[in-house]
Scaffold this active site. Sequence first.
Site, mmCIF file in Angstrom:
data_model
loop_
_atom_site.group_PDB
_atom_site.id
_atom_site.type_symbol
_atom_site.label_atom_id
_atom_site.label_comp_id
_atom_site.label_asym_id
_atom_site.label_seq_id
_atom_site.Cartn_x
_atom_site.Cartn_y
_atom_site.Cartn_z
ATOM 1 N N MET A 151 0.316 -0.759 -15.099
ATOM 2 C CA MET A 151 0.599 0.508 -14.444
ATOM 3 C C MET A 151 -0.241 0.615 -13.192
ATOM 4 S SD MET A 151 -1.359 3.822 -16.092
ATOM 5 C CE MET A 151 -0.988 4.730 -14.577
ATOM 6 N N ASN A 152 0.308 1.340 -12.174
ATOM 7 C CA ASN A 152 -0.524 1.770 -11.054
ATOM 8 C C ASN A 152 -0.210 3.220 -10.715
ATOM 9 O OD1 ASN A 152 1.696 -0.133 -9.984
ATOM 10 N ND2 ASN A 152 1.119 0.828 -8.062
ATOM 11 N N ASP A 153 0.247 3.544 -9.534
ATOM 12 C CA ASP A 153 0.285 4.926 -9.054
ATOM 13 C C ASP A 153 0.937 5.907 -10.038
ATOM 14 O OD1 ASP A 153 -0.320 3.309 -6.926
ATOM 15 O OD2 ASP A 153 1.251 4.054 -5.621
ATOM 16 N N GLN B 6 4.064 4.030 -11.763
ATOM 17 C CA GLN B 6 4.491 2.686 -11.402
ATOM 18 C C GLN B 6 4.204 1.738 -12.565
ATOM 19 O OE1 GLN B 6 5.611 1.736 -7.569
ATOM 20 N NE2 GLN B 6 6.508 3.338 -8.804
ATOM 21 N N TRP C 203 0.981 -6.959 -11.471
ATOM 22 C CA TRP C 203 1.888 -6.282 -10.537
ATOM 23 C C TRP C 203 3.202 -7.053 -10.460
ATOM 24 C CZ3 TRP C 203 4.798 -6.880 -6.239
ATOM 25 C CH2 TRP C 203 5.088 -5.748 -5.476
ATOM 26 N N SER D 270 6.745 4.415 -5.446
ATOM 27 C CA SER D 270 6.143 5.728 -5.718
ATOM 28 C C SER D 270 6.900 6.901 -5.108
ATOM 29 C CB SER D 270 4.695 5.747 -5.220
ATOM 30 O OG SER D 270 3.908 4.869 -5.974
ATOM 31 N N ARG E 47 10.179 0.222 9.421
ATOM 32 C CA ARG E 47 11.274 -0.169 8.533
ATOM 33 C C ARG E 47 10.758 -0.685 7.185
ATOM 34 N NH1 ARG E 47 16.567 -0.917 9.227
ATOM 35 N NH2 ARG E 47 17.695 -2.361 7.829
#
Length: 439
Positions: free
Chosen positions: A15-17, A33, A41, A77, A148
């Site tokens: 997990m992250n954010d 996340q 990741w 996110s 972009r």
Amino acid sequence: MKKAKIHFKPSGNWMNDPNGFLYYQGKYHLFYQHFPYAPVWGTMHWGHAVSEDLVNWEHQDVALFPTKYEDQNGCFSGSAVEHDGRMYLYYTGVHYNAVDRDNIHLCPGQQFEACQMMISSDDGFHFDNFKDKTVIIPCMGEGENGDRTHTRDPKVWRGENAWYMLIGSKDSDGNGQLLIYKSENLTDWEFANYVPGRNGFGQMWECPDYFETEGGKVLVISPMQLMRDGKKDADQTICMLVDFEEDTCEMRLPGSYEFIDQGLDLYAAQSTEDAQGRRVMLAWLRMPEAVDGAWSGMCCIPRVVEVKDGHVYFRVHPDIERQFTRRIASPAEADEAGYRVSLDLEDGESIGIGGYWIFRRGCHICTDRTGVFAGHDDYRMQFMTPELKDGCHLDIYVDRNLVEVYVNRGEYVVSNAVYGLGDEIKVDAKAVPQIDTLA
């Protein structure tokens, strides 16, 4: 369903954010996340958990996963809002233009593009990933304000007369900037303004958050490469008091900022209003290695954000404080969710928590995790708060992989990831520490 208590952790893997943090229909919903296949990741999904009290979290099924061309390489996110009983999730969809032949979850040379997407639900639990996703802001074209590739992490909130969205981005010089959009119906979004970058505020402002409190208007951002001293944790999360005018969508930033946490391990903070209308924040604890090879990443204690005399305080949420009511003699007697140590430190005094050291030096609190962070010399080991206003009361919340030191009830906080924390507490202070665990 597996449960997590006090410090939110994934049921497994990565997990992250934190994403889509929202009090909705009597429950706190936390999305995050998530790479559900390994503790590393990878292609991002949105994990999901709910709680009635910010203490006990119940894991749910994965909420978002790639299904469209625009998000085939990750649902990144974003945030959540409620309107007329429905939950709306906003996120960044990522499409790789090239993939690593040895690992399809990686993109060589940042050859990807990003757009902003939306999905909604009538109960906050069921999301039709195949039918209900909508692109609301396409990938940035030539000559547009955003980048972009690096335009992401939409934060949506309700203003006085419209809905607003902040998106993190960077300018042509590489400095971070924010894009501001406006909508009347949550679906059709119009570019309204931007917040220009500036030297010294880092590159690419990730995970923006904006909210108003009684003491001021607060902006939280996570600039990449804010600290350029060779350490791995160069990306940091900061906050500042800002001016924002809804009519013009003009946001004016000050010339300085505060770290949300002096331990410099927390990142990608996100906030919402709790059941009583208080502003409550979570953030991701970055961890350089998986725990027991099974999971990586967790969240800090939910914190109430307040502004007093121009300073942003981060206080332990009262729902958490109320859990620590059973007095114990040593950490060995603690509940598996951890314990709290409380005491006052005079100048020159110190306390060691299982090998993690906390010192007072004049009007500063210093910490040292060298003894419980072996093998990670490319990360910071010592930390120090700015000068304290008055006194030095500490409330130290201890989890086996996270120590959070609240100084003067949130004037400053120092939070650090740790490994191999012991049970012994060593005190070089006049005050006798009080140790409490969950009832």
